[in-house]
Design a protein around this motif. Structure first.
Motif, PDB file in Angstrom:
ATOM      1  N   ALA A 266       0.829  -1.208   0.000  1.00 35.47           N
ATOM      2  CA  ALA A 266       0.000   0.000   0.000  1.00 35.47           C
ATOM      3  C   ALA A 266       0.862   1.256   0.000  1.00 35.47           C
ATOM      4  CB  ALA A 266      -0.934  -0.005   1.211  1.00 35.47           C
ATOM      5  N   TYR A 267       1.955   1.210   0.736  1.00 37.23           N
ATOM      6  CA  TYR A 267       2.883   2.348   0.752  1.00 37.23           C
ATOM      7  C   TYR A 267       3.612   2.482  -0.587  1.00 37.23           C
ATOM      8  CZ  TYR A 267       6.730   5.400   2.221  1.00 37.23           C
ATOM      9  OH  TYR A 267       7.640   6.420   2.321  1.00 37.23           O
ATOM     10  N   ASP A 268       3.978   1.362  -1.182  1.00 36.05           N
ATOM     11  CA  ASP A 268       4.622   1.393  -2.501  1.00 36.05           C
ATOM     12  C   ASP A 268       3.694   1.988  -3.553  1.00 36.05           C
ATOM     13  OD1 ASP A 268       6.877   0.265  -1.418  1.00 36.05           O
ATOM     14  OD2 ASP A 268       6.477  -1.760  -2.166  1.00 36.05           O
ATOM     15  N   PHE A 269       2.403   1.689  -3.444  1.00 33.17           N
ATOM     16  CA  PHE A 269       1.436   2.280  -4.375  1.00 33.17           C
ATOM     17  C   PHE A 269       1.399   3.800  -4.210  1.00 33.17           C
ATOM     18  CE2 PHE A 269      -3.325   3.118  -5.091  1.00 33.17           C
ATOM     19  CZ  PHE A 269      -3.109   3.550  -6.397  1.00 33.17           C
ATOM     20  N   TYR A 270       1.395   4.248  -2.982  1.00 35.92           N
ATOM     21  CA  TYR A 270       1.424   5.700  -2.730  1.00 35.92           C
ATOM     22  C   TYR A 270       2.656   6.341  -3.377  1.00 35.92           C
ATOM     23  CZ  TYR A 270       2.703   9.880  -0.040  1.00 35.92           C
ATOM     24  OH  TYR A 270       3.106  11.141   0.332  1.00 35.92           O
ATOM     25  N   LYS A 271       3.807   5.687  -3.251  1.00 31.85           N
ATOM     26  CA  LYS A 271       5.026   6.252  -3.847  1.00 31.85           C
ATOM     27  C   LYS A 271       4.937   6.260  -5.368  1.00 31.85           C
ATOM     28  CE  LYS A 271       7.863   3.544  -1.573  1.00 31.85           C
ATOM     29  NZ  LYS A 271       9.150   2.946  -1.102  1.00 31.85           N
ATOM     30  N   ARG A 272       4.398   5.205  -5.950  1.00 33.37           N
ATOM     31  CA  ARG A 272       4.232   5.178  -7.400  1.00 33.37           C
ATOM     32  C   ARG A 272       3.249   6.258  -7.855  1.00 33.37           C
ATOM     33  NH1 ARG A 272       3.419   0.198 -11.016  1.00 33.37           N
ATOM     34  NH2 ARG A 272       4.021   1.869 -12.431  1.00 33.37           N
ATOM     35  N   TRP A 273       2.195   6.446  -7.093  1.00 34.86           N
ATOM     36  CA  TRP A 273       1.163   7.440  -7.409  1.00 34.86           C
ATOM     37  C   TRP A 273       1.778   8.842  -7.489  1.00 34.86           C
ATOM     38  CZ3 TRP A 273      -3.310   6.594  -9.447  1.00 34.86           C
ATOM     39  CH2 TRP A 273      -4.363   7.513  -9.333  1.00 34.86           C
ATOM     40  N   ASN A 274       2.872   9.043  -6.788  1.00 32.53           N
ATOM     41  CA  ASN A 274       3.522  10.356  -6.747  1.00 32.53           C
ATOM     42  C   ASN A 274       4.729  10.482  -7.674  1.00 32.53           C
ATOM     43  OD1 ASN A 274       2.487  12.336  -4.424  1.00 32.53           O
ATOM     44  ND2 ASN A 274       2.159  10.222  -3.758  1.00 32.53           N
ATOM     45  N   GLU A 275       5.053   9.432  -8.394  1.00 27.86           N
ATOM     46  CA  GLU A 275       6.188   9.530  -9.299  1.00 27.86           C
ATOM     47  C   GLU A 275       5.912  10.538 -10.414  1.00 27.86           C
ATOM     48  OE1 GLU A 275       6.772   5.557 -10.634  1.00 27.86           O
ATOM     49  OE2 GLU A 275       7.758   4.897  -8.779  1.00 27.86           O
ATOM     50  N   PRO A 276       6.925  11.274 -10.866  1.00 28.24           N
ATOM     51  CA  PRO A 276       6.723  12.337 -11.871  1.00 28.24           C
ATOM     52  C   PRO A 276       6.094  11.843 -13.165  1.00 28.24           C
ATOM     53  CG  PRO A 276       8.892  12.510 -10.877  1.00 28.24           C
ATOM     54  CD  PRO A 276       8.322  11.219 -10.388  1.00 28.24           C
TER      55      PRO A 276
END
Length: 576
Positions: A266-276
């Motif tokens: 779930a945290y990895d998804f959040y980080k991907r969601w914020n990738e440029p």
């Protein structure tokens, strides 16, 4: 000589007379004393016995090998302090009668699954359990009455004088709160309110893209995730896993610390969601529970009403209006697994112009010739294989090695205990509530006799013309084909626990053999993968099931580039 004769006579009396048998008597009396909002109650009264002390009996009922015991009956106009008696005639699972319960010590508990009265627009009056924010779960639905467990001993001749008092009420559920990223929306559906004769609301959890507030000029494509009732937006976490969390073992996946893996994904998804370079979408998870199940199956049906139209023409446009969605069919995409897999494909088929692609993982039966292991058109009975000289039950659940945990008969008999007239809130009953015509009593018509498994082929014919997705596509391909080119993507493990891959094979046979036009999609299988494999050849089910929100994004972007109409906005939402 006289002494010998006397001994023989006495011995003959001893061996010739049996001990008197104790009469088998079994009954449990149930009443309720808790204060409630009405003088009398309607509903399904459930009595549970458990030999397992690890949890309350109400949380130990299932159709697997570790189930505990349950018995059920309807109650109408049940008044406070009046007594209802469970005796040997009340149907139960996995033992059909209380007289069959083996001797031993058990925790006993009772629960009333409360029914409400609905005056339908069809002119019928029905009594059903209203969802109360929990996603139609009988054992934790707010407002249901229940008792605290206590121990009893069952003797070889049964048990008597056991009384159970429902003195507890399941409390309301606190609704989730909005965050920076996730918003919660409720929309009153005029279409559904008219059908049910009362106000009916659809809910949604909306995940906003990065930069939503900073880019008011942007409009966004929409990803619609279908599946079981979501209490909140799942699989999205803005912080790393809790370092103090105790690792938990997942029996299903044979993984230690699976709860930590879930938080990390779930945290990895959040980080991907914020990738440029990650595309900016709105993601929508829908709440559409009905009195029959934790969701409506997202289509119009005779007994549940126009959920398909309500979601497509009321809820989704409102979401797009509030959160700057494109609001056009080319910019909407459907995805989901299991129930959600069937819904994604069905909605795409039923509304071909309103959506631009579906990604259906491990879908519920999409060809009723393989309604799990039953052909509802040709088989006479769903519970037993046809045989002149032996009885063999049809299985319903396996693992990847083919080992069986349950059968169709067992699962359906459990549902019959939980509720008659398709009111159990479980899997086979929701299929009936969705696919069946409405009976004269206002409830769905049975596809088969719930006790015996004998199939009603008139009902099956109705299912075929209205909800058999493979049949509908074949029947209407000359009308649907052009609108569905490139939109159908199906994924399934070839050892699906519920044999759902069998229907996918039949669907693939049609899609691949049809060339006018060719469907231009994909059907893929995971080798030895169980329910719910979603198309990733490099990861196990345990991981891929946690990546639905990112799994299909590359395919969606490819579809947008290929199919967006001339002049479509392909830039305002592609900021970094």
């Amino acid at each position: 000589m006289r002494k010998i004769l006397f001994v023989l006579v006495v011995f003959g009396f001893i061996v010739g007379c049996e001990e008197p048998k104790l009469e088998h008597k079994t009954s449990i009396k149930v009443s309720y004393s808790v204060e409630v909002d009405s003088l009398v109650k309607d509903g399904r009264l459930l009595l549970m016995l458990s030999s397992d002390d690890s949890d309350e009996p109400r949380f130990q009922i299932n159709d697997g090998l570790n189930t505990q015991l349950i018995f059920g009956m309807n109650v109408e106009n049940w008044a406070k302090d009046s007594v209802v008696t469970f005796n040997e005639s009340v149907f139960g699972y996995p033992y059909e009668s209380l007289k069959d319960v083996p001797p031993g010590e058990y925790n006993v508990q009772a629960l009333l699954h409360v029914y409400e009265t609905f005056n339908l627009s069809t002119g019928h009056t029905v009594k059903l359990p209203m969802d109360n924010g929990e996603g139609q779960q009988w054992n934790k639905s707010p407002g249901n009455l229940y008792s605290k467990p206590f121990k009893i001993r069952v003797a070889s001749n049964g048990f008597e004088n056991v009384s159970v008092n429902l003195d507890q009420v399941i409390p309301p559920i606190e609704e989730p709160k909005d965050t920076e990223w996730i918003k919660h929306v409720k929309v009153k559906s005029e279409k559904l309110s008219e059908f049910w004769g009362r106000d009916i609301y659809l809910g949604a959890h909306v995940l906003l893209p990065k930069g939503f507030e900073e880019h008011p000029e942007a409009k966004y494509p929409l990803m619609v995730f279908h599946g079981h009732f979501p209490s909140d937006f799942g699989g999205f976490r803005t912080t790393p896993p809790d370092p103090n969390m105790k690792p938990e073992y997942s029996e299903r996946f044979s993984l230690e610390g699976y709860n930590i893996i879930q938080q990390q994904e779930a945290y990895d998804f959040y980080k991907r969601w914020n990738e440029p370079d990650f595309p900016r979408f709105i993601v929508l998870q829908i709440q559409h529970p009905t009195p029959y199940y934790d969701d409506s199956y997202a289509v119009n049906s005779a007994s549940q009403g126009p959920y398909g139209d309500a979601i497509t023409y009321e809820l989704i446009p409102e979401i797009e209006k509030q959160f700057r969605g494109m609001g056009e069919g080319w910019s909407r995409f459907l995805y989901g697994g299991s129930t959600g897999g069937w819904e994604a494909l069905a909605v795409q088929v039923k509304y071909p112009d309103e959506y631009n692609g579906c990604f259906a993982a491990c879908p519920d039966p999409i060809d009723f010739r393989a309604y799990t292991l039953t052909n509802i058109y040709e088989d006479e009975n769903a519970y037993f294989y046809k045989s002149a000289h032996k009885t063999l039950e049809v299985p319903s659940h396996r693992n990847y090695l083919g080992q069986i945990q349950s059968t169709l008969k067992q699962g359906n008999h459990l549902e019959l205990v939980l509720g008659d007239k398709s009111r159990s809130g479980q899997q086979w009953d929701i299929w009936e509530a969705t696919y069946s015509p409405q009976g004269e009593d206002g409830y769905p018509e049975r596809i088969w006799d719930k006790m015996t498994g004998d199939i009603d082929h008139d009902v099956a014919a109705y299912w075929k013309e209205n909800y058999d997705l493979r049949h509908i596509l074949e029947r209407d391909w000359d009308k649907l084909g052009e609108n569905l080119k490139g939109k159908i993507h199906i994924y399934c493990g070839d050892m699906d626990n519920y044999y759902l891959n069998n229907a996918v094979y039949l669907m693939e046979d049609f899609l691949e053999s049809t060339t006018d036009p060719y469907y231009e999609g994909e059907v893929k299988y995971g080798d030895r993968d169980e329910h719910c494999w979603n198309g990733d050849p490099d990861q196990s089910n345990a991981i891929t099931r946690l990546r639905y929100n990112t799994m299909y994004v590359p395919k969606i972007m490819e579809r947008i580039e290929k199919s967006a109409p001339k002049g479509a906005d392909l830039t305002s939402w592609r900021y970094r």
